[in-house]
Write an enzyme that holds these catalytic residues in place. Structure first.
Site, PDB file in Angstrom:
ATOM      1  N   ARG A 280     -37.172 -96.739  67.746  1.00  0.00           N
ATOM      2  CA  ARG A 280     -37.708 -96.145  66.533  1.00  0.00           C
ATOM      3  C   ARG A 280     -39.192 -96.454  66.404  1.00  0.00           C
ATOM      4  O   ARG A 280     -39.650 -97.552  66.704  1.00  0.00           O
ATOM      5  CB  ARG A 280     -36.973 -96.693  65.305  1.00  0.00           C
ATOM      6  CG  ARG A 280     -35.520 -96.254  65.256  1.00  0.00           C
ATOM      7  CD  ARG A 280     -34.800 -96.884  64.080  1.00  0.00           C
ATOM      8  NE  ARG A 280     -33.380 -96.551  64.107  1.00  0.00           N
ATOM      9  CZ  ARG A 280     -32.483 -97.044  63.279  1.00  0.00           C
ATOM     10  NH1 ARG A 280     -32.858 -97.911  62.352  1.00  0.00           N
ATOM     11  NH2 ARG A 280     -31.220 -96.699  63.370  1.00  0.00           N
ATOM     12  N   HIS A 281     -39.931 -95.451  65.927  1.00  0.00           N
ATOM     13  CA  HIS A 281     -41.367 -95.580  65.656  1.00  0.00           C
ATOM     14  C   HIS A 281     -42.165 -95.880  66.916  1.00  0.00           C
ATOM     15  O   HIS A 281     -43.287 -96.358  66.832  1.00  0.00           O
ATOM     16  CB  HIS A 281     -41.636 -96.658  64.611  1.00  0.00           C
ATOM     17  CG  HIS A 281     -40.674 -96.655  63.478  1.00  0.00           C
ATOM     18  ND1 HIS A 281     -40.491 -95.558  62.685  1.00  0.00           N
ATOM     19  CD2 HIS A 281     -39.816 -97.602  63.011  1.00  0.00           C
ATOM     20  CE1 HIS A 281     -39.565 -95.837  61.760  1.00  0.00           C
ATOM     21  NE2 HIS A 281     -39.148 -97.049  61.954  1.00  0.00           N
ATOM     22  N   GLU A 282     -41.602 -95.610  68.083  1.00  0.00           N
ATOM     23  CA  GLU A 282     -42.343 -95.798  69.312  1.00  0.00           C
ATOM     24  C   GLU A 282     -42.969 -94.507  69.807  1.00  0.00           C
ATOM     25  O   GLU A 282     -43.501 -94.451  70.905  1.00  0.00           O
ATOM     26  CB  GLU A 282     -41.421 -96.368  70.401  1.00  0.00           C
ATOM     27  CG  GLU A 282     -40.868 -97.736  70.091  1.00  0.00           C
ATOM     28  CD  GLU A 282     -41.938 -98.790  69.993  1.00  0.00           C
ATOM     29  OE1 GLU A 282     -42.969 -98.634  70.678  1.00  0.00           O
ATOM     30  OE2 GLU A 282     -41.779 -99.748  69.247  1.00  0.00           O
ATOM     31  N   SER A 283     -42.886 -93.453  69.001  1.00  0.00           N
ATOM     32  CA  SER A 283     -43.525 -92.213  69.417  1.00  0.00           C
ATOM     33  C   SER A 283     -45.027 -92.376  69.527  1.00  0.00           C
ATOM     34  O   SER A 283     -45.711 -91.581  70.184  1.00  0.00           O
ATOM     35  CB  SER A 283     -43.206 -91.092  68.425  1.00  0.00           C
ATOM     36  OG  SER A 283     -43.595 -91.463  67.120  1.00  0.00           O
ATOM     37  N   SER A 462     -42.760 -96.070  58.118  1.00  0.00           N
ATOM     38  CA  SER A 462     -41.831 -97.012  58.746  1.00  0.00           C
ATOM     39  C   SER A 462     -41.869 -98.378  58.085  1.00  0.00           C
ATOM     40  O   SER A 462     -40.914 -99.154  58.206  1.00  0.00           O
ATOM     41  CB  SER A 462     -42.168 -97.147  60.233  1.00  0.00           C
ATOM     42  OG  SER A 462     -43.508 -97.616  60.402  1.00  0.00           O
TER      43      SER A 462
END
Length: 635
Positions: A280-283, A462
């Site tokens: 998650r939130h690693e884009s 986030s």
């Protein structure tokens, strides 16, 4: 080749397993390697053997991993959601106790109350209250008699998904010493199936597929790709005043492969990443890699067009027009109300990924047009600046970038923000002991809310998950775009290296590694303690860290694809050739079959992971079909 692939699989699984501390992390890693980070999942139409192995891999992942914990007979089974465990607090004290918790991933955070456990009703009969606790990160449990009293005890523990645990609070002796002990009543979901999955996905299938893909490296006609013809060294055109150059056209497959890897990561994470917390939130990682390679493409494509006689004014107009198109497309796809009814201008979100790409492309391409050189082979080799020509020849652009970074530093650390300390970089909310709950993002968030309005930026950042923030904050905001521009400029520098040391592979790779080393060490001196806990913003230290990784990764891809030709770049090469179409398509059709369907168990990581991998694979397959049909979307 088999040895190389085997080493990559083994090392990758071993390293990532340490990070996958959730319940099925190890199985996820290998499954991801089978379906995303190897060409097996993509080329199954051509190799039934490979399809059989990947089907076996999926079968092992879905059916061999237990659906839930094995509870002891004295514990009542409770259906648990993803990333949670069951905790029973048993109180043997004569007073009520308050149980609070704090995530180890939360930097300087306040304890949050979990619940109150009443005093024991009588000797030998402890009172018990059931809670659910988060398993994504380790947490610290605090037990005391009231929220403001002295702690009875603190218990740091990392719970496993769907595990069943008991916390016993009791007096050890009559002296009043209180003991807190954690007992595992039922183990979490087993994560020991990665070896079996690895065996099922045999490497002989990978070998045959790579051989098939490697033998298909034919010479393609040059396509004017989006964002400035990435990877093009020389281009032949017929609508200019100069005759075509006698040198044959050459395109670096490694750049398209690099772009494709970044894009596949972005798509997979945006689709959910199996709902695993470490995805998650690693884009941001994929996005930053994408803007980096976009800068490299700008340098190569502009040089190519200038060599065949295209005027700088014409290129400037094309740059502005492309940037405008990117920005408009970004606004459209990030506000999906057009599929649900009339679009409300009141809550229209303005910042976004493509909008940031548009600004980065516009600024860096304009700077490059000011300093770009047409010919690289007529420079005096005896000049003092010649050994560092890829930097010193473009000093005006470097001055502009230094000026932009000075603006970013001044605004970040000197701009007064109402109700917040000057230079605050934290997440707000319960962070920093709850002293600055409305200061999320510091100056960056304040500028966005002042310039764009709170209703026109991202409403659910986030930071809400861990820091319980309630202030809107946009990770693609205005101030962070300055460092995105800097990241694109570093990619431009990589393009200059390729141009000045054309066909000198060892020098190109050595300079890439030197840049990676240079960019690694500033992180040590740039407020890393805070930004590692709040990295959903485009900070300077975050950019330099990812730029270091980008240079090293580019060395590996360049060496294997263009120098040694061990790898054709497939399957990532194909989405890299149609990156705008894939990105826009995955955003627009996210809710449609086959990219999403109704799941039997929405609380299953396995089902989410399967759905997300199938969706990502579909876009890779679509890009391959479009590549074979010579269909490319350019702007």
């Amino acid at each position: 080749m088999t040895t190389l692939i085997s080493s990559v699989f083994t090392i990758g699984c071993g390293l990532l397993q340490k990070r996958c501390r959730d319940t099925v992390g190890s199985g996820v890693v290998v499954f991801l390697f089978c379906f995303v980070f190897s060409p097996v999942y993509f080329f199954f139409l051509y190799h039934l053997n490979a399809f059989a192995n990947c089907f076996a891999c999926m079968h092992a992942f879905l059916f061999l991993i237990p659906a839930g914990p094995h509870h002891h007979h004295h514990h009542k089974y409770t259906a648990l959601k993803m990333d949670v465990a069951s905790l029973t607090v048993n109180n043997e004290l004569v007073t009520d106790v308050v149980v609070s918790w704090k995530s180890e991933h939360c930097y300087k955070c306040l304890f949050q109350q979990l619940g109150v456990v009443p005093a024991w009703p009588g000797p030998g009969v402890p009172s018990a209250v059931d809670f659910t606790v988060n398993t994504q990160h380790g947490i610290t449990l605090q037990v005391n008699s009231s929220p403001s009293s002295v702690d009875f005890c603190s218990v740091p523990f990392h719970f496993g998904e769907h595990g069943n645990y008991s916390l016993w609070v009791k007096n050890l002796t009559d002296s009043g010493i209180i003991s807190c002990s954690m007992v595992t009543d039922a183990d979490p979901v087993n994560n020991s199936h990665y070896c079996l999955i690895y065996v099922l996905c045999r490497l002989d299938a990978v070998k045959s597929i790579l051989f098939r893909l490697g033998s298909s490296m034919e010479t393609e006609r040059l396509i004017n790709s989006e964002l400035g013809s990435p990877g093009r060294i020389v281009e032949t055109v017929t609508d200019n005043i100069l005759p075509p150059l006698p040198t044959p056209s050459k395109r670096l497959r490694s750049l398209d492969t690099f772009r494709g890897i970044s894009l596949v990561i972005m798509v997979f994470v945006n689709y959910g990443g199996g709902r695993y917390w470490f995805f998650r939130h690693e884009s941001w990682n994929g996005e930053i890699m994408f803007v980096f390679i976009m800068g490299t493409s700008i340098a190569l494509s502009v040089n190519s067009l200038l060599r065949v006689g295209t005027s700088r004014c014409s290129l400037l107009w094309k740059t502005v027009w492309r940037s405008l198109q990117l920005f408009i497309i970004g606004v459209l796809i990030i506000n999906p109300n057009y599929c649900q009814g009339p679009l409300s201008w009141y809550n229209l979100r303005i910042p976004g990924v493509l909008q940031r790409l548009a600004w980065s492309y516009l600024v860096v391409a304009c700077l490059n047009l000011l300093v770009a050189r047409v010919h690289m082979d007529n420079l005096p080799s005896s000049a003092w600046w010649y050994p560092a020509r890829e930097i010193l020849l473009y000093w005006p652009a470097w001055l502009c970038m230094l000026l932009l970074e000075m603006i970013w530093l001044c605004l970040t650390f000197l701009l007064p923000v109402p109700g917040c300390p000057t230079g605050y970089l934290g997440p707000g909310g319960i962070g920093d002991m709850g002293l600055y709950p409305n200061c999320t993002g510091g100056a960056a968030g304040y500028i966005d809310r002042w310039l764009l309005g709170e209703s026109h930026i991202y409403q659910t950042p986030s930071s809400r998950v861990i820091y319980a923030t309630h202030v809107p904050f946009d990770p693609e905001g205005v101030l962070g775009s300055i460092n995105s521009i800097f990241m694109t400029f570093l990619g431009l520098q990589a393009g200059y290296i390729i141009l000045h040391y054309k066909d000198l592979h060892s020098k190109i790779m050595s300079r890439f590694l030197i840049w990676g080393l240079i960019l690694r060490y500033p992180v040590t001196f740039l407020y890393i303690n805070i930004l590692l806990h709040f990295c959903s913003r485009m900070s300077l230290s975050y950019v330099t860290t990812l730029a270091c990784f980008a240079f090293v990764m580019l060395v590996l891809v360049y060496y294997t694809v263009d120098v040694k030709k061990w790898w054709s770049g497939a399957p990532f090469y194909y989405p890299g050739m149609n990156s705008i179409l894939v990105y826009v398509g995955h955003e627009v059709f996210e809710e449609y079959f086959p990219f999403r369907w109704q799941m039997i168990n929405s609380q299953s990581h396995a089902e989410h992971l399967t759905q997300n991998l199938v969706a990502t694979s579909c876009w890779v397959f679509i890009s391959y079909v479009l590549y074979r049909k010579k269909i490319f979307w350019k702007i």
